[in-house]
Write a protein that holds these residues in place. Structure first.
Motif, PDB file in Angstrom:
ATOM      1  N   ALA A  13       1.430  -0.600  -0.015  1.00  8.41           N
ATOM      2  CA  ALA A  13       0.260   0.090   0.268  1.00  8.41           C
ATOM      3  C   ALA A  13       1.043   1.641  -0.181  1.00  8.41           C
ATOM      4  O   ALA A  13       0.540   2.052  -0.173  1.00  8.41           O
ATOM      5  CB  ALA A  13      -1.041  -0.125   1.501  1.00  8.41           C
ATOM      6  N   CYS A  14       1.661   1.118   0.314  1.00  7.24           N
ATOM      7  CA  CYS A  14       2.886   2.362   0.917  1.00  7.24           C
ATOM      8  C   CYS A  14       3.267   2.673  -0.165  1.00  7.24           C
ATOM      9  O   CYS A  14       4.094   3.265  -0.859  1.00  7.24           O
ATOM     10  CB  CYS A  14       4.009   1.885   1.223  1.00  7.24           C
ATOM     11  N   ILE A  15       3.807   1.716  -1.174  1.00  8.79           N
ATOM     12  CA  ILE A  15       4.445   2.217  -2.516  1.00  8.79           C
ATOM     13  C   ILE A  15       3.422   2.477  -3.545  1.00  8.79           C
ATOM     14  O   ILE A  15       4.231   3.301  -4.657  1.00  8.79           O
ATOM     15  CB  ILE A  15       4.875   0.319  -3.184  1.00  8.79           C
ATOM     16  N   GLN A  16       2.335   2.080  -3.734  1.00  9.94           N
ATOM     17  CA  GLN A  16       1.328   2.890  -4.562  1.00  9.94           C
ATOM     18  C   GLN A  16       1.364   3.390  -3.987  1.00  9.94           C
ATOM     19  O   GLN A  16       1.224   4.615  -4.845  1.00  9.94           O
ATOM     20  CB  GLN A  16       0.405   1.259  -4.094  1.00  9.94           C
ATOM     21  N   ALA A  17       1.354   4.136  -2.852  1.00  6.43           N
ATOM     22  CA  ALA A  17       0.877   5.535  -2.569  1.00  6.43           C
ATOM     23  C   ALA A  17       1.842   6.284  -2.841  1.00  6.43           C
ATOM     24  O   ALA A  17       1.778   7.719  -3.771  1.00  6.43           O
ATOM     25  CB  ALA A  17       0.136   5.879  -1.299  1.00  6.43           C
ATOM     26  N   GLU A  18       3.421   6.254  -3.030  1.00  6.15           N
ATOM     27  CA  GLU A  18       4.732   7.137  -2.935  1.00  6.15           C
ATOM     28  C   GLU A  18       4.473   6.997  -3.693  1.00  6.15           C
ATOM     29  O   GLU A  18       4.898   7.944  -4.975  1.00  6.15           O
ATOM     30  CB  GLU A  18       5.973   6.303  -2.599  1.00  6.15           C
ATOM     31  N   LYS A  19       3.977   5.941  -5.371  1.00  5.62           N
ATOM     32  CA  LYS A  19       3.732   6.076  -6.931  1.00  5.62           C
ATOM     33  C   LYS A  19       3.089   6.811  -7.043  1.00  5.62           C
ATOM     34  O   LYS A  19       3.680   7.288  -8.609  1.00  5.62           O
ATOM     35  CB  LYS A  19       4.079   4.151  -7.263  1.00  5.62           C
ATOM     36  N   ALA A  20       2.090   7.289  -6.101  1.00  2.00           N
ATOM     37  CA  ALA A  20       1.697   8.429  -7.154  1.00  2.00           C
ATOM     38  C   ALA A  20       1.476   9.461  -6.975  1.00  2.00           C
ATOM     39  O   ALA A  20       0.479  11.058  -6.422  1.00  2.00           O
ATOM     40  CB  ALA A  20      -0.469   7.685  -5.925  1.00  2.00           C
TER      41      ALA A  20
END
Length: 309
Positions: A177-184
């Motif tokens: 979830a953290c990775i997806q948010a940071e990619k966004a």
């Protein structure tokens, strides 16, 4: 780290910090665990993040209660009583001449295995206990400007999948979830529950303020946050209406204020969610009031004493 809920400045003293590993307090370079350790191999264990303030461990009874509850649920013998573990944490802080401004990571794994296999029957010996204290203070700029959140496709699961009440070392769902948010381009992920209602963030708890009332999730799909519970306590003491409930993203986007809570930084305002500005886009009046109330609660919990840790 200079952004996000765990943003902090670097302290050179942490390069030589002493760390507790299984009965020994060691220099940082020597503080290691085996490649056959259950935590390394499988993420099999539990942990806590704890603050040291005025030589005292803030809300330590609640932290240890949560740790031992999780350990009991996964049938892990910590190998110490809560009082013994409490004293061991303090001893580690004393070995580093620490008194305040310290964040501690306490980790307990199932210990060594004879072979890389998930069953506890492959374990030998006692649990592995690691205590990592660091001089670490929240980035004041982040406390003022707030966070950007992004709602991710990774949901918080039900207890029959992996109980979200366990503060387990197995954090891949939150990391994803953290990775997806940071990619966004966001600082942290906002995660929904299996029904699509707001649950929590990947490493903090989420609150909104609407028409003077403070709302947070039902608590069914998130960790029993220590700071989360303390904020609800502070709100009650201040006469601010606050409750646990279910609410969808629509209520988030139109909220007057939003903030997240965690042991490390306390209360941090949220300035936008999924590109929607929340309220004034920063620290709102109720968030500010609750944050001061939380600081006052820590001061009552950990008053200064003549004898430092």
């Amino acid at each position: 780290m200079d952004t996000g809920s765990h943003a902090h400045g670097e302290n050179p003293k942490n390069a030589t910090v002493k760390i507790y590993v299984n009965g020994r307090i060691l220099p940082r370079p020597e503080a290691v665990v085996s490649v056959f350790d259950s935590g390394f191999l499988l993420g099999d264990g539990v942990w806590e993040g704890i603050r040291l303030h005025n030589g005292k461990l803030a809300f330590i009874d609640r932290h240890l209660e949560r740790l031992y509850e999780g350990a009991k649920a996964i049938d892990l013998d910590v190998g110490m009583t809560p009082d013994e573990l409490h004293e061991t944490i303090l001893q580690t802080c004393r070995a580093n001449d620490m008194d305040s401004g310290v964040h501690i990571r306490l980790v307990v794994t199932r210990g060594l295995k004879t072979t890389p296999y998930q069953s506890p029957r492959a374990n030998i010996g006692k649990a592995t206990v690691v205590i990592i204290p660091e001089w670490k203070q929240p980035n004041t700029a982040v406390l003022d400007t707030g966070l950007r959140l992004h709602t991710v496709h990774v949901h918080r699961g039900a207890p029959d999948v992996q109980d979200p009440g366990w503060n387990s070392l197995s954090k891949l769902n939150c990391i994803s979830a953290c990775i997806q948010a940071e990619k966004a381009g966001a600082d942290e992920a906002l995660m929904l529950d299996p029904q699509g209602f707001v649950a929590t963030c990947n490493s903090t708890h989420f609150f909104i303020v609407r028409k003077g009332e403070v709302l947070t999730s039902s608590g069914l799909y998130c960790l029993a946050g220590i700071t989360r519970g303390n904020v609800l306590r502070v709100a009650a003491e201040m006469g601010i209406p606050a409750r646990e409930t279910t609410f969808p993203l629509t209520k988030v986007y139109s909220a007057d204020e939003a903030f997240v809570t965690g042991t490390f930084a306390g209360l941090i305002p949220v300035r936008d969610v999924d590109g929607r500005t929340i309220g004034i886009g920063g620290l709102g009046p109720i968030t500010k009031k609750l944050r001061q109330g939380y600081y006052d609660l820590i001061a009552r919990e950990c008053p200064p004493s003549e004898i430092a840790v």
